[in-house]
Motif scaffolding. Sequence first.
Motif, PDB file in Angstrom:
ATOM      1  N   ASP A 114     -10.822  -4.244  24.869  1.00 14.55           N
ATOM      2  CA  ASP A 114      -9.374  -4.097  24.977  1.00 14.55           C
ATOM      3  C   ASP A 114      -8.707  -4.145  23.598  1.00 14.55           C
ATOM      4  OD1 ASP A 114      -9.687  -6.720  24.285  1.00 14.55           O
ATOM      5  OD2 ASP A 114      -8.741  -7.565  26.073  1.00 14.55           O
ATOM      6  N   GLU A 115      -9.468  -3.777  22.550  1.00 18.24           N
ATOM      7  CA  GLU A 115      -8.947  -3.872  21.187  1.00 18.24           C
ATOM      8  C   GLU A 115      -8.041  -2.682  20.864  1.00 18.24           C
ATOM      9  OE1 GLU A 115     -10.400  -4.708  16.571  1.00 18.24           O
ATOM     10  OE2 GLU A 115     -11.879  -4.219  18.119  1.00 18.24           O
ATOM     11  N   SER A 116      -6.761  -2.946  20.792  1.00 20.40           N
ATOM     12  CA  SER A 116      -5.795  -1.912  20.435  1.00 20.40           C
ATOM     13  C   SER A 116      -5.710  -1.792  18.918  1.00 20.40           C
ATOM     14  CB  SER A 116      -4.425  -2.257  21.017  1.00 20.40           C
ATOM     15  OG  SER A 116      -3.970  -3.509  20.520  1.00 20.40           O
ATOM     16  N   THR A 117      -4.971  -0.785  18.458  1.00 21.71           N
ATOM     17  CA  THR A 117      -4.804  -0.589  17.020  1.00 21.71           C
ATOM     18  C   THR A 117      -3.429  -0.018  16.737  1.00 21.71           C
ATOM     19  OG1 THR A 117      -5.894   0.260  15.024  1.00 21.71           O
ATOM     20  CG2 THR A 117      -5.713   1.772  16.891  1.00 21.71           C
ATOM     21  N   SER A 118      -3.094   0.109  15.465  1.00 20.93           N
ATOM     22  CA  SER A 118      -1.792   0.630  15.039  1.00 20.93           C
ATOM     23  C   SER A 118      -1.887   0.968  13.565  1.00 20.93           C
ATOM     24  CB  SER A 118      -0.681  -0.407  15.277  1.00 20.93           C
ATOM     25  OG  SER A 118      -0.938  -1.579  14.516  1.00 20.93           O
ATOM     26  N   VAL A 119      -0.876   1.668  13.043  1.00 19.01           N
ATOM     27  CA  VAL A 119      -0.817   1.991  11.622  1.00 19.01           C
ATOM     28  C   VAL A 119       0.601   1.751  11.122  1.00 19.01           C
ATOM     29  CG1 VAL A 119      -1.094   3.759   9.839  1.00 19.01           C
ATOM     30  CG2 VAL A 119      -2.644   3.728  11.810  1.00 19.01           C
ATOM     31  N   HIS A 120       0.712   0.958  10.069  1.00 16.33           N
ATOM     32  CA  HIS A 120       1.991   0.737   9.383  1.00 16.33           C
ATOM     33  C   HIS A 120       1.916   1.372   8.008  1.00 16.33           C
ATOM     34  CE1 HIS A 120       5.468  -1.075   7.544  1.00 16.33           C
ATOM     35  NE2 HIS A 120       4.722  -1.761   6.693  1.00 16.33           N
ATOM     36  N   PHE A 121       2.972   2.065   7.616  1.00 16.01           N
ATOM     37  CA  PHE A 121       3.029   2.736   6.323  1.00 16.01           C
ATOM     38  C   PHE A 121       3.858   1.857   5.389  1.00 16.01           C
ATOM     39  CE2 PHE A 121       2.458   5.709   9.764  1.00 16.01           C
ATOM     40  CZ  PHE A 121       1.334   6.415   9.361  1.00 16.01           C
ATOM     41  N   HIS A 122       3.153   1.039   4.631  1.00 20.71           N
ATOM     42  CA  HIS A 122       3.740  -0.050   3.860  1.00 20.71           C
ATOM     43  C   HIS A 122       4.664   0.488   2.768  1.00 20.71           C
ATOM     44  CE1 HIS A 122       3.311  -4.261   2.133  1.00 20.71           C
ATOM     45  NE2 HIS A 122       3.917  -3.603   1.148  1.00 20.71           N
ATOM     46  N   GLY A 123       5.931   0.078   2.839  1.00 21.44           N
ATOM     47  CA  GLY A 123       6.926   0.499   1.867  1.00 21.44           C
ATOM     48  C   GLY A 123       7.788   1.655   2.325  1.00 21.44           C
ATOM     49  N   MET A 124       7.374   2.348   3.397  1.00 19.87           N
ATOM     50  CA  MET A 124       8.171   3.448   3.928  1.00 19.87           C
ATOM     51  C   MET A 124       9.405   2.895   4.633  1.00 19.87           C
ATOM     52  SD  MET A 124       6.808   6.517   3.416  1.00 19.87           S
ATOM     53  CE  MET A 124       7.052   5.821   1.798  1.00 19.87           C
ATOM     54  N   HIS A 125      10.584   3.446   4.314  1.00 23.19           N
ATOM     55  CA  HIS A 125      11.815   2.979   4.945  1.00 23.19           C
ATOM     56  C   HIS A 125      11.929   3.434   6.394  1.00 23.19           C
ATOM     57  CE1 HIS A 125      13.878   2.647   0.721  1.00 23.19           C
ATOM     58  NE2 HIS A 125      13.013   1.668   0.960  1.00 23.19           N
TER      59      HIS A 125
END
Length: 642
Positions: A114-125
């Motif tokens: 049940d391991e979900s994931t995501s992506v954050h774009f660090h510094g993007m407004h």
Amino acid sequence: MRTRAAAAALSFARLWRRALPRPWPNAACDPTTERCRAPPSAAERRRASRNAGRATADGPTVRSYDWTVARATRAPAGVERELVLVNGEFPGPAIHARLGDQVRVRVRNALEGDESTSVHFHGMHQRGSNAMDGVPGVTQCGIPPGGEMTYVFNVTQTGTFWWHSHSHQQRGDGMFGALVLTGPDEQYVAGRDYDDDLLVVVHDHYHRPAAEAYSWYLSRQSSGFEPVPDVGLINGRGRADCARLPAAVRPRCDASKGQTARFEFVPGRRYRLRIINTSSLAELSVSLDDHVLSVVEADSTEVEPLDVHYVPLGPGQRYSVLVEADSLLPAVLLRVHMHKSCFNYVNLALDRDFAAVVEYSAPPIGLAGRLRRAIRSASRPPVSAAWQDVLPEQECVDLDPTQLRPLADGHVPDADIRYQIQPKNIQLERMNLAPFGFINRTSFMPAIGAPNLHVALGLVDAADTVAVPTVSARYNTPRWGGDQLVVDVPFGSVVEIVIQNSDEAAHPFHLHGHDFWVLDTYAEYKIGLGAWRPYYTDRYRLEGALKRDTVMVPRRGYAVIRWVADNPGLWAMHCHILWHLSAGMMMQWSVGLDRVSEQPTAAMLEHCAHERELGAALLRPLPGDEFRKNTVTVPHGPTLPE
């Protein structure tokens, strides 16, 4: 040791070479091989233009990336372990785009269970695309196994950024990569101010899965001490000393599998090193033997050139430095040093100093080349010397912000409102002394299947979701569910935040959706607490203040930042030490939610519906639950003041 004659020849040759025309004026640097090469052929240019993710059209274009997230076994420092990788790459694929482009990143989750994931774009407004900020519980639900979604955002900034997972501890397992954005508004331009870009991703690394390290951190065994890294890597490469490893790890170590990162300099060229610290814990200092580093960018803010020998970076921070390839040595070391004051115990397996090799290509023809050949033959084997400056070991702090002057207007507007927050790692007996992270009195615990942006848009009612156990043992918050500190700020207001750190560890704090001015930082190096006082406003730097998105808040000290709340949405603010963030050291700022017009995608809504269906199956026991009663069936109800 160089003789006086050799040193004189070295200095003369440097001056001579700077007068020579630079070879390969249009050379490129391939970030996947870390080698600079001659200009691409016509066939290579045609192949590159067909790659949508690295298109080179002059006008705005769509930069499309297709990613699959899966676990794989690798031995980046010679020690085999399982990593969470994008397309099997470590570090993950670099994103390159230009101002005005649209970036589309399709992410498929091939993880198990049940391991979900995501992506954050660090510094993007993420202006106009708050839903794409990539924070589970805040702007989205995690992408479930077998699921996929596409992140879409327009490029409105330039500079050096990076991306990483914001789910679980996947960042510590290798799910991160570089993000480089360029445009015509930049003051430092490739081809004019420098010849080539080199990506230098520096980071700590553990020989065990991050989830295992985090589980240890929350146990009584840790005494509240963060897991100390086992090795340092540069662009995913490094070498562990098998003989120094614990007996349980040694069978997984093969020294022949370790690698040293290598770069190549062409004499007479000028390079831009884009340095990114993606560490889970470590503050790192970067230096290059026999070369001065000229700092020209801090967290995407261009600054007046500042010549230094060492560049310190906290987790999440980035710097660009310009380097003249003017050494007559055949090879030098790019050194990285881990600051021991960031660690609470000694890891005998760790060498806090690690390095990459920067090799010079064949010398140019002429006097400079002949002198360089002579020095090369007289100095075998090539050994470069580290700078003899004394590194400040006593604290984990930023490069002095008063020395960095932004090229853009650095005038800071007056504050309309001031908030004080206090991050703190707290060990409670009823939580089995697990060191949970708090901001004020709240340890972040999101609702299941009801991210706050969806709640704010009226797409889901958090009260209809399964209640979650909270570290504070309070009722779930009535509006957002879980246990969350969400502060409403008036749209367009100038917000001042005093971050008071009474912990014995520094906290690199990152604000999503905005850059902020750093007005003041202070650390109490001896005894007591460097507490902020209202009359300290006289210390503020209001002219020429540096803007960035991640600031090191010194231990037993404070940082004062100021920002304009002009970007509608829900924006996370948290410590970027992985263990503190995972343990709850996060809050949110609610800015102009009535102005948010975007809607989550169909895939996002589907993922949240799936999460709500799983409901209680996603709950995990908190440390100390065996000593408590009614921790899972906490009802919704009124919450205490923050």
